[in-house]
Write an enzyme that holds these catalytic residues in place. Structure first.
Site, PDB file in Angstrom:
ATOM      1  CG  HIS A   1      -1.914  -1.017   1.380  1.00 20.73           C
ATOM      2  ND1 HIS A   1      -2.068  -1.792   2.509  1.00 20.73           N
ATOM      3  CD2 HIS A   1      -2.881  -1.430   0.517  1.00 20.73           C
ATOM      4  CE1 HIS A   1      -3.073  -2.628   2.343  1.00 20.73           C
ATOM      5  NE2 HIS A   1      -3.580  -2.445   1.140  1.00 20.73           N
TER       6      HIS A   1
ATOM      7  CE  LYS B   1     -11.312  -6.237   3.190  1.00 21.12           C
ATOM      8  NZ  LYS B   1     -10.376  -6.369   2.110  1.00 21.12           N
TER       9      LYS B   1
ATOM     10  NE  ARG C   1      -2.870  -7.066  -4.380  1.00 17.48           N
ATOM     11  CZ  ARG C   1      -3.649  -7.255  -3.351  1.00 17.48           C
ATOM     12  NH1 ARG C   1      -3.145  -7.646  -2.204  1.00 17.48           N
ATOM     13  NH2 ARG C   1      -4.956  -7.087  -3.441  1.00 17.48           N
TER      14      ARG C   1
ATOM     15  CB  SER D   1      -4.162  -6.602   4.678  1.00 14.73           C
ATOM     16  OG  SER D   1      -3.766  -5.341   4.209  1.00 14.73           O
TER      17      SER D   1
END
Ligand code: ADP
Length: 172
Positions: free
Chosen positions: A17, A41, A90, A128
């Site tokens: 990030h 989430k 990504r 994460s």
């Protein structure tokens, strides 16, 4: 003057990030990193913890500020005068999700452009959730997150903790 908004869960902020935020800050006049208050989430860190960790990590960048938001990202972008949404890409699977979100956001707010920055190679495997999993199992996360984030993760998952322990924010 172009203001860009980099929204996300940042649970917690990672070096991936930070790479995206640093590069976006070099492109746009102002960058707001916005911690989404209530993603769909389970979270490990509270909104304040997520904001504080990101603020500490980005304090060296004068044109970056960190805040939190609720509701639609495009509504928040309009509220702060941002005309660009920054996202990081990504792998190919990110692209599908980002494309879908970009299309929906364009319907909702045609004036706001989505700019995706490709992850730097060394961070392209970082997420994460992976970092939380490694920390939970006692692995080293030292090159994946800033030191203060690694410390916060170690506090959530102390070395001798019960492996079945589930922190409150993960739904335990
Ligand atoms: P979200 O819940 O919106 O996926 P994240 O905090 O996981 O929030 O990610 C925010 C943005 O940062 C997303 O665009 C995501 O693809 C991107 N991102 C996450 N990890 C990385 C990384 N390692 N490299 C580049 N971009 C990343």
């Amino acid at each position: 003057m172009t203001t860009a908004l980099y929204p996300g869960s940042f649970d917690p902020v990672t070096n991936g990030h930070l790479d995206i935020a640093t590069r976006a800050a070099a492109i746009f006049d102002r960058l707001t990193v916005a911690v989404f208050d209530a993603p769909a989430k389970n979270l490990l860190f509270t909104t304040k913890e997520r904001m504080d960790m990101a603020t500490e990590a980005l304090k060296g960048l004068p044109n970056v500020n960190v805040t939190s938001f609720t509701g639609l990202t495009v509504d928040f972008a309009r509220e702060i005068g941002a005309s660009v949404l920054v996202r990081g890409l990504r792998v190919m699977s990110d692209f599908e999700m980002e494309l879908q979100m970009a299309m929906v956001n364009r319907q909702l707010a045609p004036g706001i452009e989505v700019v995706c920055l490709m992850s730097s190679l060394q961070y392209s495997f970082l997420s994460s959730s992976l970092i939380k999993e490694i920390a939970k199992l006692g692995g080293s996360i030292d090159n994946m997150v800033p030191e203060h984030v690694a410390r916060a993760l170690r506090q959530k998952f102390p070395p001798n903790s019960d492996p079945d322990f589930i922190p409150r924010h993960l739904g335990g």
